[in-house]
Scaffold this motif. Structure first.
Motif, PDB file in Angstrom:
ATOM      1  N   GLN A  55       0.809  -1.215   0.000  1.00 46.97           N
ATOM      2  CA  GLN A  55       0.000   0.000   0.000  1.00 46.97           C
ATOM      3  C   GLN A  55       0.845   1.270   0.000  1.00 46.97           C
ATOM      4  O   GLN A  55       0.400   2.325   0.439  1.00 46.97           O
ATOM      5  N   GLY A  56       2.063   1.195  -0.514  1.00 43.66           N
ATOM      6  CA  GLY A  56       2.962   2.327  -0.621  1.00 43.66           C
ATOM      7  C   GLY A  56       4.341   1.810  -0.956  1.00 43.66           C
ATOM      8  O   GLY A  56       4.793   0.796  -0.402  1.00 43.66           O
ATOM      9  N   ALA A  57       5.057   2.482  -1.874  1.00 45.94           N
ATOM     10  CA  ALA A  57       6.333   1.945  -2.352  1.00 45.94           C
ATOM     11  C   ALA A  57       7.407   1.946  -1.274  1.00 45.94           C
ATOM     12  O   ALA A  57       8.258   1.050  -1.237  1.00 45.94           O
ATOM     13  N   CYS A  58       7.414   2.951  -0.392  1.00 49.34           N
ATOM     14  CA  CYS A  58       8.404   2.961   0.689  1.00 49.34           C
ATOM     15  C   CYS A  58       8.203   1.759   1.596  1.00 49.34           C
ATOM     16  O   CYS A  58       9.145   1.011   1.877  1.00 49.34           O
ATOM     17  N   ALA A  59       6.973   1.556   2.073  1.00 50.56           N
ATOM     18  CA  ALA A  59       6.681   0.414   2.944  1.00 50.56           C
ATOM     19  C   ALA A  59       6.909  -0.900   2.217  1.00 50.56           C
ATOM     20  O   ALA A  59       7.413  -1.872   2.798  1.00 50.56           O
ATOM     21  N   VAL A  91       0.648  16.774   3.548  1.00 53.13           N
ATOM     22  CA  VAL A  91       1.343  15.760   2.748  1.00 53.13           C
ATOM     23  C   VAL A  91       0.320  15.015   1.895  1.00 53.13           C
ATOM     24  O   VAL A  91      -0.673  14.499   2.416  1.00 53.13           O
ATOM     25  N   PHE A  92       0.573  14.962   0.598  1.00 46.29           N
ATOM     26  CA  PHE A  92      -0.279  14.199  -0.310  1.00 46.29           C
ATOM     27  C   PHE A  92       0.588  13.211  -1.073  1.00 46.29           C
ATOM     28  O   PHE A  92       1.642  13.570  -1.602  1.00 46.29           O
ATOM     29  N   SER A  93       0.154  11.957  -1.138  1.00 45.45           N
ATOM     30  CA  SER A  93       0.879  10.955  -1.913  1.00 45.45           C
ATOM     31  C   SER A  93      -0.102  10.059  -2.646  1.00 45.45           C
ATOM     32  O   SER A  93      -1.224   9.820  -2.174  1.00 45.45           O
ATOM     33  N   ALA A  94       0.331   9.582  -3.798  1.00 47.94           N
ATOM     34  CA  ALA A  94      -0.490   8.667  -4.591  1.00 47.94           C
ATOM     35  C   ALA A  94       0.424   7.789  -5.416  1.00 47.94           C
ATOM     36  O   ALA A  94       1.530   8.190  -5.790  1.00 47.94           O
ATOM     37  N   GLY A  95      -0.028   6.591  -5.686  1.00 48.58           N
ATOM     38  CA  GLY A  95       0.771   5.675  -6.478  1.00 48.58           C
ATOM     39  C   GLY A  95       0.032   4.380  -6.726  1.00 48.58           C
ATOM     40  O   GLY A  95      -1.184   4.280  -6.506  1.00 48.58           O
ATOM     41  N   GLU A 435       8.948  14.031  -3.363  1.00 46.46           N
ATOM     42  CA  GLU A 435       9.634  12.768  -3.070  1.00 46.46           C
ATOM     43  C   GLU A 435       9.088  11.675  -3.974  1.00 46.46           C
ATOM     44  O   GLU A 435       7.875  11.609  -4.239  1.00 46.46           O
ATOM     45  N   VAL A 436       9.960  10.813  -4.452  1.00 49.80           N
ATOM     46  CA  VAL A 436       9.532   9.672  -5.253  1.00 49.80           C
ATOM     47  C   VAL A 436      10.114   8.408  -4.629  1.00 49.80           C
ATOM     48  O   VAL A 436      11.286   8.362  -4.257  1.00 49.80           O
ATOM     49  N   ASN A 437       9.287   7.395  -4.476  1.00 47.58           N
ATOM     50  CA  ASN A 437       9.701   6.105  -3.929  1.00 47.58           C
ATOM     51  C   ASN A 437       9.365   5.006  -4.930  1.00 47.58           C
ATOM     52  O   ASN A 437       8.269   5.009  -5.518  1.00 47.58           O
ATOM     53  N   ALA A 438      10.285   4.085  -5.104  1.00 47.89           N
ATOM     54  CA  ALA A 438      10.083   2.958  -6.011  1.00 47.89           C
ATOM     55  C   ALA A 438      10.499   1.676  -5.301  1.00 47.89           C
ATOM     56  O   ALA A 438      11.397   1.674  -4.452  1.00 47.89           O
ATOM     57  N   LEU A 478       6.320  -7.776  -8.574  1.00 48.58           N
ATOM     58  CA  LEU A 478       5.569  -6.572  -8.222  1.00 48.58           C
ATOM     59  C   LEU A 478       6.493  -5.360  -8.311  1.00 48.58           C
ATOM     60  O   LEU A 478       7.648  -5.400  -7.854  1.00 48.58           O
ATOM     61  N   VAL A 479       5.994  -4.283  -8.895  1.00 49.77           N
ATOM     62  CA  VAL A 479       6.726  -3.021  -8.991  1.00 49.77           C
ATOM     63  C   VAL A 479       5.824  -1.921  -8.448  1.00 49.77           C
ATOM     64  O   VAL A 479       4.677  -1.758  -8.899  1.00 49.77           O
ATOM     65  N   GLY A 480       6.324  -1.173  -7.462  1.00 53.97           N
ATOM     66  CA  GLY A 480       5.540  -0.118  -6.846  1.00 53.97           C
ATOM     67  C   GLY A 480       6.159   1.247  -7.052  1.00 53.97           C
ATOM     68  O   GLY A 480       7.388   1.399  -7.078  1.00 53.97           O
ATOM     69  N   LEU A 481       5.302   2.257  -7.196  1.00 54.98           N
ATOM     70  CA  LEU A 481       5.762   3.640  -7.354  1.00 54.98           C
ATOM     71  C   LEU A 481       4.808   4.550  -6.579  1.00 54.98           C
ATOM     72  O   LEU A 481       3.584   4.451  -6.745  1.00 54.98           O
ATOM     73  N   THR A 482       5.356   5.424  -5.749  1.00 56.74           N
ATOM     74  CA  THR A 482       4.563   6.399  -5.002  1.00 56.74           C
ATOM     75  C   THR A 482       5.205   7.771  -5.124  1.00 56.74           C
ATOM     76  O   THR A 482       6.416   7.916  -4.899  1.00 56.74           O
ATOM     77  N   LEU A 483       4.410   8.759  -5.475  1.00 55.63           N
ATOM     78  CA  LEU A 483       4.863  10.153  -5.554  1.00 55.63           C
ATOM     79  C   LEU A 483       4.263  10.919  -4.383  1.00 55.63           C
ATOM     80  O   LEU A 483       3.055  10.802  -4.107  1.00 55.63           O
ATOM     81  N   THR A 484       5.071  11.714  -3.710  1.00 56.02           N
ATOM     82  CA  THR A 484       4.633  12.418  -2.508  1.00 56.02           C
ATOM     83  C   THR A 484       4.978  13.894  -2.611  1.00 56.02           C
ATOM     84  O   THR A 484       6.088  14.257  -3.017  1.00 56.02           O
ATOM     85  N   VAL A 485       3.996  14.730  -2.234  1.00 55.92           N
ATOM     86  CA  VAL A 485       4.182  16.175  -2.213  1.00 55.92           C
ATOM     87  C   VAL A 485       4.065  16.659  -0.775  1.00 55.92           C
ATOM     88  O   VAL A 485       3.101  16.324  -0.078  1.00 55.92           O
ATOM     89  N   HIS A 486       5.033  17.446  -0.314  1.00 57.02           N
ATOM     90  CA  HIS A 486       5.035  18.026   1.031  1.00 57.02           C
ATOM     91  C   HIS A 486       4.790  19.522   0.914  1.00 57.02           C
ATOM     92  O   HIS A 486       5.562  20.230   0.256  1.00 57.02           O
ATOM     93  N   LEU A 487       3.735  20.018   1.537  1.00 53.29           N
ATOM     94  CA  LEU A 487       3.393  21.449   1.451  1.00 53.29           C
ATOM     95  C   LEU A 487       3.459  22.095   2.838  1.00 53.29           C
ATOM     96  O   LEU A 487       3.250  21.425   3.838  1.00 53.29           O
TER      97      LEU A 487
END
Length: 487
Positions: A55-59, A91-95, A435-438, A478-487
């Motif tokens: 449920q998230g590329a970092c995790a 913080v908003f993230s989606a992937g 931030e980008v996590n893969a 499995l390949v995961g990608l999550t993009l995160t924006v910090h405001l």
């Protein structure tokens, strides 16, 4: 789910509290983006039972070992709601995670190999968190923690158990997190589960009785002669539950945590569709079986195999996760989680057909239950994260989990075994606001004996596992990608 026979019973809101000014518009825009993401198709995947933990590329890169140490991308809404208070600002993230599964069934009787037909699928996730003050944070998460998708050719022998099946549950979770003191934080929120289910299955004519009461098998009809294609489906039904967690910092380097997600029962009011498959069989007396079936079974007013409503229910099981995180050095952190999932909640799936030829409330001859008798599962997750550069993290992990399906229910619907997973990934933050996590994950399992049929008329077995005549194999990338924006 069980297929019908005739003449006998059968086996068949959240709070986004924005800062003033421009951030208010940003918060509303991100909420809108979350709703658009929810509307996108969510695919299903096999994992432990039919749970999905990616449920998230970092995790994911840490093998999911994150209950005691969040990733800062909002995924803690799922993994441990207590930890979102550690996020700063908005913080908003989606992937998404792409799952490419492959597998096959090798018959122990003929040696024939049948390949799984699954196409690569995407499992999306999206999170939004906002830190109201140093002690309070709110958030919203949308994710798919349970899903199953298995697709075989309709000509596969196992099509009589099910050849194109899917179950999924999209969870929408508003969340609040509170820091009680410097060491202890807690969090949680209600869950609205939006679920769907579908099964496509063939029915074996040789197992049925002719209108005279004589089994078609005794009339010379071969085993596994398909005469009807059955489709059962229910979509967008709602269930409710909750997800809560707590984290305790025992020292500045050691954290302990736990998270519990309640079971969620969903009742489906769906549709059952029956399409006759021509067999071309002519009995010795010249009688065409297809014409007899069309008149006696597929005709409205007389037949039971006509399109109708169906009601069933599925319980998405509870999860309990406990874990630890330790900062071994200033750059290296290691984590370990244990996960228990109450798959025994899924003992049987009831099927209540609404035959249009019956009076309201009158039971149908098709009504039955499908026995699953799933077992509670146990998983161990080990992860590590190393700060390579100020803006670059490397991650790796290992998972072992037990299977939910007992020997008697290893079928084309869930041909699983105990599984091992290996994960790696990177997190890169080129600027403070982005931030980008893969992540990459390999899922493997040993071959497992399973079956492609049910008990034949007149056949006596002590356990359905005696019908396990072949071997199922399965693995996935499995390949995961999550993009995160910090405001």
């Amino acid at each position: 789910m069980p297929s019908p026979t005739f003449g006998a019973s059968s086996p068949l809101a959240t709070a986004c509290v924005p800062p003033p000014g421009r951030a208010t518009r940003a918060c509303l825009g991100l909420l809108f983006a979350l709703l658009i993401w929810l509307a996108a198709p969510a695919a299903s995947v096999q994992a432990q039972g039919f749970g999905v933990f990616e449920q998230g590329a970092c995790a994911m890169a840490r093998a999911g070992a994150t209950v005691a140490d969040g990733c800062g991308d909002g995924s803690s809404i799922y993994f441990n709601p207590a930890n979102i208070v550690d996020n700063d600002g908005l913080v908003f993230s989606a992937g998404a995670t792409m799952v490419a599964a492959q597998g096959d069934y090798t018959s122990g009787l003929t040696g024939e190999v049948s390949d799984l037909q699954n196409s690569p699928i995407l499992v999306p996730h999206a999170y939004l968190t906002y830190k109201v003050n140093p002690s309070l944070a709110t958030g919203l998460g949308i994710f798919v923690p349970y899903g199953l998708s298995t697709e075989w050719k309709p000509t596969f022998d196992g099509a009589f158990e099910g050849y194109d099946s899917g179950v999924q549950a999209i969870y929408v979770q508003p969340t609040i997190s509170y820091r009680i003191n410097e060491r202890l934080r807690v969090g949680g929120g209600p869950i609205v589960a939006i679920a769907g289910v579908e099964l496509n299955q063939r029915q074996d004519l040789s197992r049925q009785e002719a209108p005279t009461g004589t089994p078609f098998a005794q009339l010379g009809v071969p085993h596994h002669t398909a005469f009807v294609d059955v489709k059962l489906e229910g979509h967008n039904e709602i269930g409710f539950g909750a997800n809560v967690g707590a984290t305790f910092d025992a020292t500045d380097r050691l954290s302990l945590a736990a998270r519990f997600t309640t079971p969620i029962k969903v009742t489906f009011d769906g549709d059952a569709t029956f399409n006759q498959i021509p067999t071309g069989i002519i009995l010795p007396d010249g009688t065409g079986i297809d014409a007899v079936l069309a008149q006696t079974q597929f005709s409205e007013g007389t037949g039971t195999l006509v399109d109708q409503g169906i009601e069933t229910e599925i319980t998405f099981p509870a999860q309990l996760v406990v874990g630890v995180s330790f900062d071994a050095t200033t750059d290296l952190s290691v984590m370990a989680d244990y996960q228990w999932t109450s798959w025994s909640d899924l003992g049987a799936i009831p099927l209540d057909f609404e035959d249009i030829n019956l009076e309201p409330g009158e039971p149908s001859a098709l009504d039955t239950e499908r026995e699953l008798n799933y077992e509670n599962t146990h998983g161990v997750r080990l992860g590590a994260q190393y700060n390579v550069l100020d803006n670059l993290d490397a991650r790796a992990g290992f998972i072992f989990n037990t299977a939910a399906a007992p020997a008697a229910t290893v079928t084309p619907l869930l041909p699983e075994n105990d599984r091992t997973h290996y994960t790696v990934g990177l997190g890169y933050r080129p600027v403070d606001a982005f931030e980008v996590n893969a992540a990459y994950q390999y899922l493997g399992q040993a071959d497992r004996a399973g079956r492609v049929r049910d008990v034949r008329p007149g056949e006596s077995v002590n356990s359905l596992s005696e019908l396990n005549e072949g071997l199922y194999s399965f693995d996935a990338h499995l390949v995961g990608l999550t993009l995160t924006v910090h405001l």
